[in-house]
Design an enzyme around this catalytic site. Sequence first.
Site, PDB file in Angstrom:
ATOM      1  N   VAL A  65      63.401  24.008  -3.774  1.00 50.73           N
ATOM      2  CA  VAL A  65      63.619  24.315  -2.318  1.00 50.73           C
ATOM      3  C   VAL A  65      62.752  23.184  -1.588  1.00 50.73           C
ATOM      4  O   VAL A  65      62.996  23.141  -0.208  1.00 50.73           O
ATOM      5  CB  VAL A  65      63.417  25.630  -1.893  1.00 50.73           C
ATOM      6  CG1 VAL A  65      64.430  26.529  -2.392  1.00 50.73           C
ATOM      7  CG2 VAL A  65      61.869  25.892  -2.030  1.00 50.73           C
ATOM      8  N   ALA A 120      60.903  35.981   2.949  1.00 45.86           N
ATOM      9  CA  ALA A 120      59.960  36.781   2.353  1.00 45.86           C
ATOM     10  C   ALA A 120      58.715  36.441   2.311  1.00 45.86           C
ATOM     11  O   ALA A 120      58.061  35.652   1.670  1.00 45.86           O
ATOM     12  CB  ALA A 120      60.439  36.874   0.593  1.00 45.86           C
ATOM     13  N   TYR A 151      48.595  30.008  -0.809  1.00 42.47           N
ATOM     14  CA  TYR A 151      49.626  30.742  -0.833  1.00 42.47           C
ATOM     15  C   TYR A 151      49.497  31.668   0.335  1.00 42.47           C
ATOM     16  O   TYR A 151      50.479  31.687   1.513  1.00 42.47           O
ATOM     17  CB  TYR A 151      49.524  31.846  -2.055  1.00 42.47           C
ATOM     18  CG  TYR A 151      50.703  32.846  -2.184  1.00 42.47           C
ATOM     19  CD1 TYR A 151      51.802  32.324  -2.095  1.00 42.47           C
ATOM     20  CD2 TYR A 151      50.252  34.218  -1.762  1.00 42.47           C
ATOM     21  CE1 TYR A 151      52.987  33.555  -2.247  1.00 42.47           C
ATOM     22  CE2 TYR A 151      51.121  35.308  -1.731  1.00 42.47           C
ATOM     23  CZ  TYR A 151      52.428  34.895  -1.954  1.00 42.47           C
ATOM     24  OH  TYR A 151      53.436  35.738  -2.170  1.00 42.47           O
TER      25      TYR A 151
END
Length: 318
Positions: A65, A120, A151
């Site tokens: 992606v 998400a 993250y």
Amino acid sequence: MPRLYESRKRVLVTGGAGFLGSHLIDRLLADGHEVLCVDNLFTGTKRNIDHLHGQPRFEFMRHDVTLPLYVEVDEIYNLACPASPVHYQHDPVQTTKTSVHGAINMLGLAKRLKCRILQASTSEVYGDPAIHPQHEDYWGNVNPIGPRSCYDEGKRCAETLFFDYNRQHQLDIKVARIFNTYGPRMHRADGRVVSNFIVQALTNEPITLYGDGRQTRSFCYVDDLIDGLVRLMNSPAGFIGPVNLGNPGEFSMLELAREIVRQTDSASEIVYRPLPADDPKQRQPDIALAQAKLGWGPEVPLSEGLKPTIAYFRTLID
């Protein structure tokens, strides 16, 4: 433009060969939709979607992606990103790119198609929280330069992009903050506490607790979480989130270890190791918003959800 000639939707799920993505695809197919699964198979695996081969409404595309994607769909669930410390710290720069560039590319696709897109996100946006439990108005306590930052901050930046696309381009968005989720198809070596403890217990190896084992987490069974995501995607356009999705039942790491030892009838001993850097001491969702806006709440208690999870890991080990 969204198709108007039939109720069946064509849905894009990025990260669709992963733990959550594959369960979401099962749910969407069961609901009668067509699904395009996109995954670069860095942490996802074809084993999670093997059972879907031959399903006429399912399609798999190997794609990263961080690169643009040109497809025609009616909805997008953006789940693509390594979600466990072992995996997202393996290549932290790529992890940040996946969250940020991936969000930009999927938002651009949704803008072109004028379709709804769900992000998400994660409870990690709260960092090591200074309030407990965590509600959506809390801005978090995140270290921007630590080993988990790729993250945590990547997901925070992705949320920023989603809300700016909504404000600037009136894009129809949904943002879910997912708390610890477990169940069948978790990666055996993902380093997360549930999978770690189960594998150690089934192989009678010492169960590793970090710190004093009193740090807490809240564990949501995967079927409950997927139901929350689908409800959020199908909620009225005015409700965009962010919304916490997780199980507010709180357990210490020691309690979890003892329950897994009991259910596996394991001979494993519990051993203690130093606490990793920036590891949150508490994590519990306030789900009042999800209950009020989505009519959603988890139904599967930890003791019951562990049974099929342990059964799944037995098949992997056997």
